[in-house]
Design a protein around this motif. Structure first.
Motif, PDB file in Angstrom:
ATOM      1  N   ASP A 171       0.854  -1.193   0.000  1.00  0.00           N
ATOM      2  CA  ASP A 171       0.000   0.000   0.000  1.00  0.00           C
ATOM      3  C   ASP A 171       0.884   1.235   0.000  1.00  0.00           C
ATOM      4  O   ASP A 171       1.821   1.323   0.781  1.00  0.00           O
ATOM      5  N   PHE A 184      -3.012   4.023  -2.860  1.00  0.00           N
ATOM      6  CA  PHE A 184      -3.368   2.867  -3.674  1.00  0.00           C
ATOM      7  C   PHE A 184      -2.596   1.618  -3.265  1.00  0.00           C
ATOM      8  O   PHE A 184      -1.565   1.691  -2.598  1.00  0.00           O
ATOM      9  N   ASP A 187       1.488  -3.632  -6.965  1.00  0.00           N
ATOM     10  CA  ASP A 187       2.736  -4.393  -6.854  1.00  0.00           C
ATOM     11  C   ASP A 187       3.896  -3.463  -6.547  1.00  0.00           C
ATOM     12  O   ASP A 187       4.886  -3.887  -5.952  1.00  0.00           O
ATOM     13  N   ILE A 221       2.681   0.169 -10.626  1.00  0.00           N
ATOM     14  CA  ILE A 221       2.860  -1.157 -11.240  1.00  0.00           C
ATOM     15  C   ILE A 221       1.697  -2.045 -10.821  1.00  0.00           C
ATOM     16  O   ILE A 221       1.507  -2.320  -9.641  1.00  0.00           O
ATOM     17  N   CYS A 222       0.897  -2.479 -11.787  1.00  0.00           N
ATOM     18  CA  CYS A 222      -0.270  -3.336 -11.516  1.00  0.00           C
ATOM     19  C   CYS A 222      -1.122  -2.804 -10.358  1.00  0.00           C
ATOM     20  O   CYS A 222      -1.353  -3.511  -9.372  1.00  0.00           O
ATOM     21  N   PRO A 223      -1.616  -1.566 -10.464  1.00  0.00           N
ATOM     22  CA  PRO A 223      -2.423  -1.023  -9.373  1.00  0.00           C
ATOM     23  C   PRO A 223      -3.799  -1.694  -9.340  1.00  0.00           C
ATOM     24  O   PRO A 223      -4.346  -2.045 -10.381  1.00  0.00           O
ATOM     25  N   HIS A 224      -4.333  -1.871  -8.130  1.00  0.00           N
ATOM     26  CA  HIS A 224      -5.675  -2.440  -8.005  1.00  0.00           C
ATOM     27  C   HIS A 224      -6.728  -1.399  -8.370  1.00  0.00           C
ATOM     28  O   HIS A 224      -7.869  -1.729  -8.637  1.00  0.00           O
ATOM     29  N   LEU A 225      -6.341  -0.144  -8.323  1.00  0.00           N
ATOM     30  CA  LEU A 225      -7.239   0.961  -8.633  1.00  0.00           C
ATOM     31  C   LEU A 225      -7.134   1.201 -10.134  1.00  0.00           C
ATOM     32  O   LEU A 225      -6.144   1.724 -10.616  1.00  0.00           O
ATOM     33  N   LEU A 226      -8.186   0.823 -10.870  1.00  0.00           N
ATOM     34  CA  LEU A 226      -8.038   0.801 -12.322  1.00  0.00           C
ATOM     35  C   LEU A 226      -7.998   2.183 -12.955  1.00  0.00           C
ATOM     36  O   LEU A 226      -7.625   2.329 -14.113  1.00  0.00           O
ATOM     37  N   THR A 227      -8.415   3.204 -12.217  1.00  0.00           N
ATOM     38  CA  THR A 227      -8.417   4.553 -12.785  1.00  0.00           C
ATOM     39  C   THR A 227      -7.075   5.246 -12.604  1.00  0.00           C
ATOM     40  O   THR A 227      -6.867   6.337 -13.136  1.00  0.00           O
ATOM     41  N   LEU A 228      -6.200   4.647 -11.823  1.00  0.00           N
ATOM     42  CA  LEU A 228      -4.899   5.263 -11.590  1.00  0.00           C
ATOM     43  C   LEU A 228      -4.108   5.292 -12.900  1.00  0.00           C
ATOM     44  O   LEU A 228      -4.158   4.360 -13.675  1.00  0.00           O
TER      45      LEU A 228
END
Lengths: 304, 304, 304, 304
Positions: A171, A184, A187, A221-228
């Motif tokens: 995080d 956010f 990875d 890198i591979c954020p879980h928040l897709l709008t980032l």
């Protein structure tokens, strides 16, 4: 006598013949060569790096640890390697004014545009002052733990904060000049100079930044928040990245990597404070800026 | 008497009550209101825009075409609308020094952070000089056909070159300071200011640029060349986009759009020469910069 | 006598010599050639397509409009062109069982793997029954306006709904088997077969689908909703795309394109109902499936 | 007596009151509850998991290790947790026919659509046979080292091959039914079921696959090869991933993770052979398929 430093990548057979020629050329032109251990190995013997004391003379040649080369105050560093060797040398020589002439031994690099076959003509041009200096902005990062700045780093390309393999994610919080940008889970996250935008940032879907832009780019890198999205900030901004998780995770579940070469374990709560460095890498250029040619060649642009 | 201009978005019932109150407030504070036709319509009658001559007085109120408003030399423009209305006003007032107070009637915009309910307190703050001016860089584009510069454009957000619906694709060449960056086939290409990076550029997968960055971003739309990426260039660079195809295509198969509002047909061989504008949009800000808050609110950042 | 149809791409000088050779070869092997107008032009004269009546004999050769070729009931169609020509022929021959031997005249295509130089050896193999048939799923789309199905389309690659150049965006709703998937605003949306996934879908950031997958992929083009992603659905699903906006937009502000070749104006409220077609394109393959080789060659995969 | 198994997530205070109610409800309805250790802890005492022998009776309740639950041959497994708990239970019960009723304790999951407050009504519906079984395809992976299959894995979501934190990258080769698809350098690669496509695959920019698609998707993580894309393959295909580097890297520099929960160190030369599993997860559904609702809710789709 005016010194020129030579730094070499290990395990490159073509350098066994080249190094003596280069040393001769330098002496003929009234320069005193100073070699790092790898370069010395190509001169004096087996492939393994020279093991003697830094600063010792071997066969009349001064040999130094890479990190000691700046104290020899060379007027030029010749780097025989690739982008990786140049990154290491760039960080070591950052606080000095010494320009770097970087020769690529393998495939065209983004930073090393001179081919081995052009080394001596390029040196001739340099002697004749027919060259430009291409200054590349660097990134300074301080690692703060609690109220203490533990360590400072200079990067040519980028710093990366990433979860270790055992962790499932990390995080992060990002602040700019004291204002929250985003929190956010991902990875990892990359902060890159324009120079680094063609390295790891590109693989993580970040934009390409032309060298002269006074900016840094933050790429999750591979954020879980897709709008980032990758975020481009002014080079003068004060950027803070804070490790906020994984909560209850194992210690050292997040790692800081500088230019893909130095690694430091991080803890929850650690802050990385980044800004454009006061130093820059100074690259010797003969002929035009090859940045776009490197882009087109390496990325196969320009075909229909 | 010192003038303040008012520009309104059409078809907004809430303005029927607000406009007279705003006019009263301005007069009480010794300002002379100047209204565009839409604003006038909310004052004097039916929803349709006022049709009289620009510059005429109606019920003691001066009414002007939007494009004539700068010649009235107002000290402030109040925009009652959304980001779209602001873009139009921003372009019109670019060459002037007049700051813009932008009030959003709908959802939070990236540019219009003041809500209608805060209009009068915000005006009080402005009178008391408790405000900052947020200057946003604009983009200047000249359209060259052969040796002739046909027209110039100022954009707040972006210019877009795109294939028309009848065309299957278009071919573009991009040059920076005279050097070729890339040639590619695509649906289109966007050149955006930092302000515009949160508009169409974002939908085309471009990076977010923080307002203060001195940079432009070039973002290809559905490029056939998969290695192509958004490219961030210095604000001071001279950028050229050239229409190179479709060869043998119908005339006008490529279109230039400015801020999503002005459209111009292009021909093969046309060149768009872009650079940071000498003008900037000057936005009145009360309280802090809401850029990151708008990002988080509109893009739902900050949730885990 | 058993017929073989020949379809050619216009303006290909290399066909002026090839066509007569091909006609001779077919006759020697007891096949009766049937030519489309472009093929006939290469035989009988100037570059312009042959203008006589469809079905007429010219110099002993039967000449037909492309769309009339299936009624000649050929046992094979030889396509001399590229992926574009093949798409057109594939749609025309979809309801028949006639296999297609596709020869590429230019660069390697995803569908046309036989080079011109291999044409006759390939025909020998085909005669000797040393070939496989590679069936490629097609997409069927019905255009519904109100309660009426206006027209049906077969696509080899894809259908695209897109805003026209005058429109700033379009609004779409996607339903699967009667359930709402998503509503979104975008430049457009693509529905693609596995075969089409390496065409426009790839430029719009969609996934590659290996030919044998029983699936379709829905790919939004520049969606304003940043969390929207390409969606892979079962080939057996009933997919509906509905045009929901721009509200108050000009008529015909949205366009349907089939395989990038047929275009139809759409209205607000129009529904496109899509499902895997009952037909398939049947491609003659000599040697293995070259799909991955085409991927690696065209996309430069496999380099380190 | 007919048994029903209960599996719980640890550290959920709301279960201290619920577990006894659930046990009572089951007994009243003539079912014999079998509890995993976490569930038992909520019944008999402190928060720590029950430590007795698997299969022992505590206060008349049978308690088993999770992995022993299938041998109790329950007619239903009730999972009180989230998507994570369900993944673990799904793998354990894969070879059985036992359906799973999955209740989410936190935010809506993609797999766990029943809220805690609906538990008893849902059980009533299940008793009355008013439910459907939603079968979700699983992924089987065998790890081959040399000529030996070392271990087999069942995954509900995905398997991930990734570089360890110490490594700078890894090299992979992907083959499909014996044909080379691609060789590439990357941080890692994901192979996902349709169910897993909304998990890690989504963060790595892969497509969403609707549950019923008979397909798997291969998604590279930060590939150095910019043209590489997610690749959708038939569920029936035989997929092989081979670890080809880093050459000369440290041992164990690549890691296999199954559903983000099991981790195995890999060596250069190891092969992962993947195919759709012969097993499926069987989820109890009351009411319609909530897949698209979960998509819209979790990804905020459907807003303009």
């Amino acid at each position: 006598m005016t010194r020129i430093a030579i730094v070499s990548k290990p395990s490159k057979p073509e350098l066994i013949r080249l190094l003596p020629e280069l040393v001769d050329w330098l002496r003929e032109h009234q320069f005193e060569p100073v070699l790092d251990r790898e370069s010395a190995s190509y001169m004096v013997g087996p492939a393994a790096a020279y093991k003697g004391e830094s600063g010792s003379l071997v066969g009349g040649l001064e040999i130094r640890d890479r990190v000691d080369l700046p104290t020899a105050k060379p007027v030029l560093v010749i780097v025989l390697g690739g982008d990786g060797t140049l990154l290491a040398v760039g960080r070591i020589f950052a606080p000095s004014d010494t320009p770097i002439l970087s020769v690529n031994l393998g495939s065209l690099g983004f930073l090393t545009e001179v081919r081995l076959s052009s080394l001596f003509p390029t040196l001739d041009s340099w002697c004749a002052d027919c060259h430009a200096i291409d200054e590349r902005a660097m990134l300074h990062t301080d690692l703060w733990r609690g109220d203490v700045c533990i360590e400072g780093f200079e990067a040519v390309n980028d710093i990366v904060l990433s979860k270790s393999a055992i962790a499932r994610m990390a995080d992060f919080a990002v602040e700019l000049d004291g204002m929250l940008v985003a929190r956010f889970r991902a990875d990892g996250v990359i902060v890159s100079t324009p120079t680094g935008s063609t390295a790891y940032t590109l693989a993580a879907n970040g934009p390409i930044m032309v060298p002269g832009v006074d900016a840094l780019v933050i790429t999750p890198i591979c954020p879980h928040l897709l709008t980032l999205r990758p975020i481009v900030i002014p080079g003068t901004a004060g950027l803070t990245l804070r490790i906020e998780g994984p909560k209850g995770g194992q210690p050292n579940s997040t790692i800081l990597t500088v230019d893909g070469q130095q690694a430091v374990d991080l803890r929850i709560g650690d802050e990385l404070r980044c800004r454009r460095s006061e130093y820059a890498v100074k690259l010797v250029r003969i002929g035009g800026n090859g940045f776009f040619e490197a882009l087109r060649t390496k990325l196969k642009w320009g075909e229909r």
